[in-house]
Design an enzyme around this catalytic site. Structure first.
Site, mmCIF file in Angstrom:
data_model
loop_
_atom_site.group_PDB
_atom_site.id
_atom_site.type_symbol
_atom_site.label_atom_id
_atom_site.label_comp_id
_atom_site.label_asym_id
_atom_site.label_seq_id
_atom_site.Cartn_x
_atom_site.Cartn_y
_atom_site.Cartn_z
ATOM 1 N N ASN A 44 3.738 -7.702 4.274
ATOM 2 C CA ASN A 44 3.528 -6.382 3.268
ATOM 3 C C ASN A 44 2.474 -6.877 2.040
ATOM 4 O O ASN A 44 1.685 -6.248 1.661
ATOM 5 C CB ASN A 44 4.752 -5.807 2.640
ATOM 6 C CG ASN A 44 5.310 -4.919 3.674
ATOM 7 O OD1 ASN A 44 4.999 -4.723 4.752
ATOM 8 N ND2 ASN A 44 6.353 -4.193 3.160
ATOM 9 N N PHE A 58 -6.597 -1.173 7.249
ATOM 10 C CA PHE A 58 -6.127 -1.423 5.902
ATOM 11 C C PHE A 58 -7.422 -1.668 5.133
ATOM 12 O O PHE A 58 -7.045 -2.581 4.206
ATOM 13 C CB PHE A 58 -4.879 -2.211 5.836
ATOM 14 C CG PHE A 58 -3.698 -1.583 6.203
ATOM 15 C CD1 PHE A 58 -3.298 -1.286 7.395
ATOM 16 C CD2 PHE A 58 -2.792 -1.602 5.223
ATOM 17 C CE1 PHE A 58 -2.082 -0.484 7.633
ATOM 18 C CE2 PHE A 58 -1.570 -0.809 5.208
ATOM 19 C CZ PHE A 58 -1.078 -0.234 6.311
ATOM 20 N N CYS A 90 7.445 0.490 -0.465
ATOM 21 C CA CYS A 90 7.367 -0.765 -0.077
ATOM 22 C C CYS A 90 6.337 -1.562 -0.611
ATOM 23 O O CYS A 90 6.736 -2.571 -1.263
ATOM 24 C CB CYS A 90 7.173 -0.701 1.533
ATOM 25 S SG CYS A 90 8.474 0.259 2.258
ATOM 26 N N LYS A 141 -9.185 0.985 3.918
ATOM 27 C CA LYS A 141 -9.435 2.376 3.466
ATOM 28 C C LYS A 141 -9.553 2.425 2.042
ATOM 29 O O LYS A 141 -8.303 2.198 1.271
ATOM 30 C CB LYS A 141 -8.522 3.241 3.894
ATOM 31 C CG LYS A 141 -9.111 4.443 3.937
ATOM 32 C CD LYS A 141 -9.932 5.218 4.989
ATOM 33 C CE LYS A 141 -10.335 6.738 4.557
ATOM 34 N NZ LYS A 141 -11.474 6.690 3.927
ATOM 35 N N ASP A 191 27.660 5.488 5.958
ATOM 36 C CA ASP A 191 27.239 5.366 4.382
ATOM 37 C C ASP A 191 28.219 5.798 3.755
ATOM 38 O O ASP A 191 29.116 6.707 4.005
ATOM 39 C CB ASP A 191 25.934 6.429 4.652
ATOM 40 C CG ASP A 191 25.168 6.252 3.250
ATOM 41 O OD1 ASP A 191 23.742 6.086 3.492
ATOM 42 O OD2 ASP A 191 25.513 6.332 2.004
HETATM 43 C C1 UGA Z 1 4.696 -0.293 4.892
HETATM 44 C C2 UGA Z 1 4.288 -1.296 6.051
HETATM 45 O O1 UGA Z 1 2.990 -0.572 6.772
HETATM 46 C C3 UGA Z 1 5.356 -1.488 7.323
HETATM 47 O O2 UGA Z 1 4.952 -2.305 8.113
HETATM 48 C C4 UGA Z 1 6.375 -1.723 6.474
HETATM 49 O O3 UGA Z 1 7.539 -1.851 7.599
HETATM 50 C C5 UGA Z 1 6.833 -0.912 5.608
HETATM 51 O O4 UGA Z 1 6.020 -0.769 4.626
HETATM 52 C C6 UGA Z 1 8.195 -1.399 4.643
HETATM 53 O O5 UGA Z 1 8.342 -2.452 4.083
HETATM 54 O O6 UGA Z 1 9.380 -0.781 4.702
HETATM 55 P P1 UGA Z 1 4.364 2.255 4.374
HETATM 56 O O7 UGA Z 1 4.843 1.995 3.105
HETATM 57 O O8 UGA Z 1 5.308 3.149 5.012
HETATM 58 O O9 UGA Z 1 4.718 1.061 5.233
HETATM 59 O O10 UGA Z 1 2.997 2.943 4.615
HETATM 60 P P2 UGA Z 1 1.588 2.250 4.837
HETATM 61 O O11 UGA Z 1 1.088 3.219 5.849
HETATM 62 O O12 UGA Z 1 1.634 0.585 5.205
HETATM 63 O O13 UGA Z 1 0.676 2.647 3.448
HETATM 64 C C7 UGA Z 1 1.215 2.035 2.359
HETATM 65 C C8 UGA Z 1 0.181 2.567 1.148
HETATM 66 O O14 UGA Z 1 -1.144 1.915 1.283
HETATM 67 C C9 UGA Z 1 0.026 3.927 1.237
HETATM 68 O O15 UGA Z 1 -0.050 4.421 -0.066
HETATM 69 C C10 UGA Z 1 -1.516 4.333 1.613
HETATM 70 O O16 UGA Z 1 -2.156 5.431 1.311
HETATM 71 C C11 UGA Z 1 -2.133 2.923 1.404
HETATM 72 N N1 UGA Z 1 -3.099 2.253 2.168
HETATM 73 C C12 UGA Z 1 -3.190 1.921 3.448
HETATM 74 C C13 UGA Z 1 -4.501 2.508 1.568
HETATM 75 O O17 UGA Z 1 -4.680 2.927 0.335
HETATM 76 N N2 UGA Z 1 -5.575 1.917 2.508
HETATM 77 C C14 UGA Z 1 -5.432 1.541 3.544
HETATM 78 O O18 UGA Z 1 -6.329 1.291 4.254
HETATM 79 C C15 UGA Z 1 -4.151 1.635 4.129
#
Ligand code: UGA
Length: 433
Positions: free
Chosen positions: A208, A249, A260, A251, A30
């Site tokens: 995504n 997903f 992301c 929720k 980096d």
């Molecule tokens: C997401 C993807 O799940 C990963 O597979 C991907 O690699 C990553 O983006 C990326 O592109 O790097 P992440 O952003 O860490 O991962 O988090 P998630 O767990 O997917 O949640 C994303 C958002 O959705 C959070 O704000 C969470 O609170 C919200 N969410 C998730 C909901 O509001 N309801 C749900 O049912 C699930």
């Protein structure tokens, strides 16, 4: 074959430590020398469960090392994973100057055949640009290949996601590059899907955006539930029992945040529109998501009427539990609005308070507390913004006694409405009564 990982953000760090754990010789690099110094001592600059342990273990094993000399790392490696940032520009497109800079560094240091692997989330066709840039800037005609190996790591479980992947997408255009990547992921041979590079790049954005779409869909249904007697938690359960839909997903709550989904859905929309495709479906999903905080604040106003000088406890700042990341977190918009309305906030998050202090330094209106009970002290209302497990385990009877008025506005449906109301609270969940 030696592997270089360029960029030590959360994707790069997890990738470097994870590949070293698979037994490869990895050098992480980096341009930020201070960060490299920290990481070389086994200290992770970000909070990610299990990451620091894995770093320490792989550093001690000798498989992993770090250097701030990006050029040397490139010269030394046969496979280079590009994990630098692709932030969005004002129009929602991914901003690719860091990727271009890395491609030029690779060209300058191309001292033999190398496979250049995009791991950062990039627009479809990026690899063609990387190929062109390396081709333009390299000296002579040293061969190289580009490949795409998108990451699917979730913050909070990134280490586990890397070490136990559901699928590994390998986008290549030559057998030589395919063989190199398949060898790197030897352990998971049956989970590797080999595709063209365009397909691999698109799989990431399409995945995504689909998940974001699913979240906005259930949030739209939650709005419908709010105006009827239906309960969104049960609607989601009933829908999710159909294996074609699935329970994950669905929720409902304050919508998606993080580095992301919001960025990727906008980037894919732009990519499609630039190519003349109607991306209205994704635009709507983004719009629904944006509306979530407004709906939540309406509930707060419905409960308190005037917010000026009200003491409001805010539980949770991170965009989701188990991370200190507040990028695109709904908490930022909520706090900004409440401060504008003149409320006095008492804030608590187990991990994300230091990050939030950079946006909202402690002030007469914004106080950071040591725990949820301190935040609840004398509060006129308590807002749940991130669903940390710690909050589920709260002694709500004690909270009730501490608060000036027993009002909970729950943006994440953490509590059982009957139990909470049984304790004497006025309770405002999402999409349920
Ligand atoms: C997401 C993807 O799940 C990963 O597979 C991907 O690699 C990553 O983006 C990326 O592109 O790097 P992440 O952003 O860490 O991962 O988090 P998630 O767990 O997917 O949640 C994303 C958002 O959705 C959070 O704000 C969470 O609170 C919200 N969410 C998730 C909901 O509001 N309801 C749900 O049912 C699930």
């Amino acid at each position: 074959m030696k592997i270089a990982v360029i960029g030590t953000g959360y994707v790069g760090l997890v990738t470097a430590a994870g590949l070293a754990e698979f037994g490869h010789t990895v050098i992480g690099t980096d341009k930020d020398a201070a960060k490299i110094d920290l990481i070389s001592r086994g200290i992770s600059p970000i909070y990610e469960p299990g990451l620091e342990d894995l770093l320490k273990k792989t550093l001690a094993s000798g498989n992993l090392s770090f250097t701030a000399d990006v050029d040397a790392a490139i010269r030394d490696a046969g496979v280079i994973f590009v994990c630098v940032g692709t932030p969005q520009d004002e129009e929602g497109r991914a901003e690719m100057s860091q990727i271009e800079g890395v491609a030029r560094s690779i060209a300058r240091n191309l001292n033999g055949y190398k496979v250049v692997v995009e791991k950062s989330t990039v627009p479809v066709k990026t690899s063609e640009w990387i190929k062109r840039v390396i081709g333009l800037y390299r000296r002579g005609d040293t061969p190289f290949d580009v490949a795409s190996n998108p990451e699917f790591l979730r913050e909070g479980s990134a280490v586990r996601d890397f070490l136990e992947p559901d699928r590994i997408i390998v986008g290549v255009e030559t057998d030589r590059a395919r063989d190199a990547l398949v060898r790197i992921y030897e352990k998971f041979r049956e989970r590797v899907l080999v595709t063209s590079i365009d397909t691999a790049e698109l799989i990431k954005h399409a995945s995504n955006s689909f998940l974001a779409l699913k979240i906005s869909y259930i949030n739209m249904i939650a709005d419908l539930c709010d105006r009827t007697d239906a309960d969104v938690e049960q609607v989601a359960l009933g829908m999710g029992l159909d294996p074609r839909i699935g329970r994950q997903f669905l929720k409902a709550g304050l919508g998606y945040g993080g580095s992301c989904f919001p960025k990727d859905i906008r980037a894919l929309t732009k990519i499609g529109e630039d190519l003349g495709v109607d991306m209205g479906l994704l635009r709507e999903a983004d719009k629904v998501n944006h509306g979530r905080t407004g709906q939540f604040l309406d509930k707060v106003k419905k409960a308190l009427w005037i917010l000026k000088d009200k003491k409001i406890a805010v539980l949770g700042l991170a965009f989701k539990p188990e991370t200190d990341d507040i990028r695109e977190a709904s908490s930022i918009r909520i706090i900004r609005e409440l401060v504008k309305e003149g409320a006095a906030l008492r804030i608590y998050d187990p991990k994300a308070m230091d990050n939030m202090k950079e946006i909202f330094p402690p002030s007469a209106q914004v106080a950071y507390c040591e725990g949820p009970y301190q935040a609840a002290q004398d509060a006129n209302a308590l807002l749940v913004v991130t669903e940390w497990e710690e909050f589920r385990a709260l002694d709500l009877g004690r909270v009730r006694e501490l608060m000036a008025n027993p009002i909970i506005v729950d943006g994440r449906n953490m509590f059982d409405p009957v139990a909470v109301r049984g304790l004497g609270f006025e309770y405002y969940p999402v999409g349920r009564k």
